[in-house]
Enzyme design. Structure first.
Site, PDB file in Angstrom:
ATOM      1  N   LYS A 118      18.266  57.910  55.653  1.00 45.46           N
ATOM      2  CA  LYS A 118      17.490  59.141  55.160  1.00 45.46           C
ATOM      3  C   LYS A 118      18.499  60.371  54.734  1.00 45.46           C
ATOM      4  O   LYS A 118      19.204  60.661  55.632  1.00 45.46           O
ATOM      5  CB  LYS A 118      16.431  59.478  56.070  1.00 45.46           C
ATOM      6  N   LYS A 224       5.072  47.906  49.924  1.00 38.37           N
ATOM      7  CA  LYS A 224       4.712  48.123  51.054  1.00 38.37           C
ATOM      8  C   LYS A 224       3.215  47.596  51.179  1.00 38.37           C
ATOM      9  O   LYS A 224       2.348  47.783  50.419  1.00 38.37           O
ATOM     10  CB  LYS A 224       4.818  49.390  51.598  1.00 38.37           C
TER      11      LYS A 224
END
Length: 336
Positions: A118, A224
């Protein structure tokens, strides 16, 4: 994994009972580190004739967007899923916004050969991101793959500069995920950098999840299960996009991760490690047997809720908030 988990059984509303749901629970569990700007994850679990499924839209999602997540949960709980063509899937280790030394430890202990780092978080500047990526690349060693995720935080010029520095820090990035928010911006970045561009938010939060592929704005897409409305819908998006796909977590418990492995297992091609190792970020899990990667892989299988995890101590506020969301999202689902 019990940890600080709170899991409470609720009466099944008529709107769900009519769709075949026979058990319902609401859960809350702290995260091991602050992730996606939250420290506690919450959601619901639903049971039907096909097994347990998860509904856990984030709190900044309105009822219409949350209805897609609910559609996925209803599919998972009540319908048979497509057959898998593989028994296990490779996964990456996810590295939150943590100091470089902590990132190195996380990756070294994971057993994974791919790491997703991240970056572009308000708590971290580019120098911190570069140090984190360098530490991750060192922990992986030769042959390891590093990917970074900016969560749509950059403008085009910032993205181009940052991607160049991060690419050098990694010794070559596998790809950069959602560097900018818009499809046009992604396309402009893609034309100016050599690192492949992956689209996430431009797929899962888009009215037309295939638009990014038609615009030539991405080299691959991230899919997803919950945001796209279920395993079948995600497979349709991948087929229509015609791009390589990375199956990733929506920060699910093992119940959601199990359904995501079914998506990854059913893809005709799986060229990239999946982002499904995120149960390690939870201080507890609703499942009887947590889906945690071993040697960098996960089995393709569903998970069941641990009956002993249900507590008799009610959490009125948690139940009230999630039953309210459920009612609004059921209404939005009916209106579609």
């Amino acid at each position: 994994m019990s940890g600080a988990l709170r899991l409470h059984r609720l009466a099944v509303p008529a709107a769900l009972a009519d769709r075949g749901i026979d058990e319902l629970g609401v859960w809350s569990v702290p995260l091991t580190v602050r992730f996606r700007r939250i420290e506690v994850r919450e959601g619901m679990v639903l049971h039907g004739p096909a097994g347990w499924a998860e509904w856990s839209p984030f709190w900044d999602y309105d009822p219409v967007e949350s209805a897609s997540w609910l559609r996925a949960a209803l599919e998972g709980a009540t319908e048979e899923l497509p057959d898998a063509v593989r028994d296990e899937v490779p996964v990456n280790v996810t590295v939150p916004v943590v100091p470089a030394a902590v990132a190195h430890e996380l990756v070294a202990a994971s057993g994974c050969r791919t790491a997703k780092v991240k970056v572009a978080d308000p708590r971290s500047d580019l120098a911190d991101d570069v140090a984190r990526v360098e530490a991750v690349a060192d922990a992986l060693g030769p042959g390891g793959r590093v990917r970074v995720d900016a969560n749509a935080a950059w403008d085009v010029e910032t993205a181009v500069r940052a991607i160049g520095r991060l690419d050098r820090a990694a010794g070559g990035l596998e790809y950069v995920e959602q560097p900018c928010p818009g499809v046009d911006e992604l396309a402009r970045v893609r034309r100016r950098v050599e690192v492949p561009v992956a689209a996430d938010e431009s797929v899962r939060r888009a009215e037309d999840p295939v638009a990014v592929a038609r615009a030539g704005a991405a080299d691959l897409i991230v899919v997803k299960v919950q945001p796209l409305g279920g395993v079948r819908r995600a497979l349709e998006v991948v087929e229509a996009a015609g791009l390589p796909a990375v199956v990733s977590s929506a920060l699910d418990t093992s119940i959601g991760i199990g359904l995501a492995t079914r998506l990854a297992g059913a893809l005709p091609r799986l060229d990239h490690a999946c982002g499904l190792g995120t149960v390690r970020l939870f201080r507890g899990d609703v499942a009887a047997s947590s889906l945690l990667p071993t040697g960098g892989v996960l089995p393709v299988r569903r998970a069941d809720v641990d009956p002993s995890a249900f507590t008799d101590e009610p959490d009125a506020d948690l139940a009230r908030r999630w039953l309210g969301r459920l009612e609004a999202s059921c209404a939005a689902l009916e209106g579609r």
